[in-house]
Scaffold this motif. Structure first.
Motif, PDB file in Angstrom:
ATOM      1  N   GLY A  51       0.820  -1.291   0.032  1.00 28.99           N
ATOM      2  CA  GLY A  51       0.042  -0.011  -0.083  1.00 28.99           C
ATOM      3  C   GLY A  51       0.823   1.171   0.136  1.00 28.99           C
ATOM      4  O   GLY A  51       0.713   2.219  -0.683  1.00 28.99           O
ATOM      5  N   ALA A  52       2.035   1.235   0.867  1.00 25.63           N
ATOM      6  CA  ALA A  52       2.787   2.338   0.966  1.00 25.63           C
ATOM      7  C   ALA A  52       3.351   2.705  -0.521  1.00 25.63           C
ATOM      8  O   ALA A  52       3.639   3.837  -0.816  1.00 25.63           O
ATOM      9  N   ILE A  53       3.855   1.640  -1.266  1.00 25.21           N
ATOM     10  CA  ILE A  53       4.463   1.681  -2.467  1.00 25.21           C
ATOM     11  C   ILE A  53       3.686   1.986  -3.562  1.00 25.21           C
ATOM     12  O   ILE A  53       4.000   3.009  -4.370  1.00 25.21           O
ATOM     13  N   GLU A  54       2.296   1.842  -3.547  1.00 25.72           N
ATOM     14  CA  GLU A  54       1.276   2.152  -4.536  1.00 25.72           C
ATOM     15  C   GLU A  54       0.984   3.779  -4.169  1.00 25.72           C
ATOM     16  O   GLU A  54       0.948   4.407  -5.072  1.00 25.72           O
ATOM     17  N   ASP A  55       1.029   4.116  -2.905  1.00 24.70           N
ATOM     18  CA  ASP A  55       0.939   5.684  -2.787  1.00 24.70           C
ATOM     19  C   ASP A  55       2.031   6.452  -3.357  1.00 24.70           C
ATOM     20  O   ASP A  55       1.796   7.424  -3.742  1.00 24.70           O
ATOM     21  N   ARG A  56       3.439   5.872  -3.029  1.00 28.24           N
ATOM     22  CA  ARG A  56       4.471   6.507  -3.599  1.00 28.24           C
ATOM     23  C   ARG A  56       4.559   6.561  -5.022  1.00 28.24           C
ATOM     24  O   ARG A  56       4.863   7.333  -5.616  1.00 28.24           O
ATOM     25  N   LEU A  57       3.997   5.418  -5.758  1.00 28.51           N
ATOM     26  CA  LEU A  57       3.629   5.449  -7.307  1.00 28.51           C
ATOM     27  C   LEU A  57       2.878   6.682  -7.629  1.00 28.51           C
ATOM     28  O   LEU A  57       3.152   7.189  -8.615  1.00 28.51           O
TER      29      LEU A  57
END
Length: 344
Positions: A51-57
C-alpha cells in the motif's frame, strides 16, 4: 508462512535493497518505472508495504482528470459504458487517472454543449457521445482554444477542432447488417430501418452503407425510409406495432439507435410464427439485447467490445493531452463484435 521481507522484494523486483528502502521512505527520487516494477513485485509476493509503495507510485507518475459525457442515465447500456470507462482508468499503470463520468438526459444540443463546457472547465480532456450539431461544434471549438481536447466517442463529430474519434467503422457495420439480413431472408419482403436521430453520424453512416449493400446485392428487398426513435423505447414500440399492423411482408428490422426494448416489446405481442419470420439486427449490447438474443428474437447484435474500446478511449485522451493543440486528429477504429444467439 513467513512474511516477505524487504530483501525478498528487492530480489523479486531485481533492484537493490537501498532502492526499496528509498521508495518506502519516500525521501529520495526514484524513477517512476522503477517504482512501478517494485509495486508489481510487492503485489505478486504479498509484501506488507504494498500500500505504501502504491501511494509512492501515485506521487511519481503523471496525473490526469478525464471527463466523459455519456447519454441517458436510465439506459443500462450507457451505465455499462461508464463502468467500463472507470475500470479502464483505474487499470492505468503509467498514470493516475481520475475519471469524471456524467450522464445527460435532456438531449438538446444546447444542454449537451453546456454540460460539455462544464466538464471541460474541470478536466484535462473530455470524451463525448452526442449528435453532430453546430451548437455542440461551437462548444468543442471553445474548449480546443482553451487547450482542452474533446474526443468523439462511439459517434464522430464534424467539428474540425475535435482531437480524436474512438469507435467502430460504421460503414462496415451497416454493410455487415445488410449481409446478415439479406442472406437470412428468402424472396421479396420489406425491411424497416430505425435510427435514434438523423444527426448521429454513426447511425447515419450505418444507414447509408446498409442501403448501399442492399441496392448492390438484394434489389428484391424493399427498404423503408428511416424512422427516428429519438432514443426512446416507447416511440420504437409505437412505430413497430403500427408497422406490424399495417404490413404483412415485413421480413427484417435494422435498429442502429436506442429503443431496442420497445422493438422487442412490440414483437412479443405478435404470434410466434410471425415473429420468427422477421430478422432483427441491432447495435451494441446490454441486458435487453442479451435477453432478446437468448429468446432467439434478435438475429445479431453488432457491438463495441467494451473493455477494448474503453481502454483505447482513455489511452487516446491521454495522448491528445500530451501532444498538445498542434497534434493531428487521431482516429482509433475498434473492430466491432458480432453476437448471435449461439455465441452470446
Amino acid at each position: 508462512m513467513r512474511r516477505p521481507t524487504i530483501s525478498d522484494l528487492a530480489k523479486e523486483a531485481d533492484v537493490s535493497i537501498a532502492t526499496v528502502n528509498r521508495i518506502l521512505a519516500g525521501t529520495a527520487s526514484v524513477k517512476g518505472t522503477t517504482v512501478q516494477r517494485v509495486q508489481a513485485a510487492a503485489e505478486r509476493i504479498g509484501f506488507y508495504g504494498a500500500g505504501a509503495i502504491e501511494d509512492r507510485l501515485r506521487k511519481t507518475v503523471p496525473k490526469y482528470r478525464l471527463g466523459f459525457l455519456l447519454q441517458q442515465s436510465s439506459r443500462e447500456l450507457y451505465q455499462l459504458f461508464g463502468k467500463k470507462i472507470v475500470e479502464a482508468c483505474r487499470a492505468r499503470r503509467d498514470q493516475v487517472v481520475d475519471p469524471v463520468v456524467d450522464f445527460v438526459d435532456l438531449l438538446t444540443p444546447e444542454n449537451i454543449a453546456g454540460r460539455l463546457r462544464a466538464l471541460g472547465a474541470n478536466c484535462d480532456a473530455v470524451a463525448v457521445v452526442a449528435a453532430d450539431h453546430p451548437v455542440i461544434a461551437q462548444a468543442i471549438r471553445e474548449l480546443h482554444e482553451k487547450g482542452k481536447p474533446v474526443i468523439a466517442y462511439i459517434t464522430d463529430q464534424s467539428a474540425r477542432e475535435r482531437a480524436a474519434y474512438v469507435g467502430a467503422d460504421n460503414w462496415k457495420m451497416g454493410r455487415t447488417a445488410a449481409w446478415l439480413i439479406s442472406n437470412m431472408t428468402h424472396g421479396q419482403g420489406r425491411i424497416a430501418v430505425f435510427i435514434g436521430n438523423h444527426r448521429y453520424q454513426c447511425q447515419d453512416v450505418s444507414d447509408a452503407s446498409f442501403r448501399s449493400y442492399m441496392r448492390e446485392h438484394a434489389p428484391h428487398l424493399t427498404i423503408e425510409d428511416s424512422r427516428p426513435t429519438h432514443e426512446e423505447p416507447n416511440e420504437a414500440y409505437r412505430m413497430v406495432k403500427e408497422l406490424l399492423a399495417t404490413t404483412d411482408d415485413l421480413t427484417g428490422i435494422l435498429i442502429v439507435g436506442g429503443g431496442i426494448s420497445g422493438v422487442l416489446r412490440a414483437l412479443r405481442e405478435v404470434p410466434q410464427e410471425r415473429r420468427r419470420s422477421i430478422r432483427l439486427v441491432c447495435r451494441d449490447i446490454g441486458p435487453e439485447t442479451r435477453k432478446g438474443l437468448s429468446e432467439g428474437m434478435i438475429t445479431a447484435a453488432l457491438c463495441h467490445p467494451l473493455e477494448q474500446t474503453s481502454a483505447a478511449l482513455v489511452e487516446t485522451m491521454i495522448e491528445t493531452i500530451t501532444q498538445g493543440a498542434s497534434g493531428a486528429t487521431i482516429q482509433r477504429t475498434i473492430t466491432f463484435e458480432i453476437v448471435t444467439p449461439e455465441n452470446i
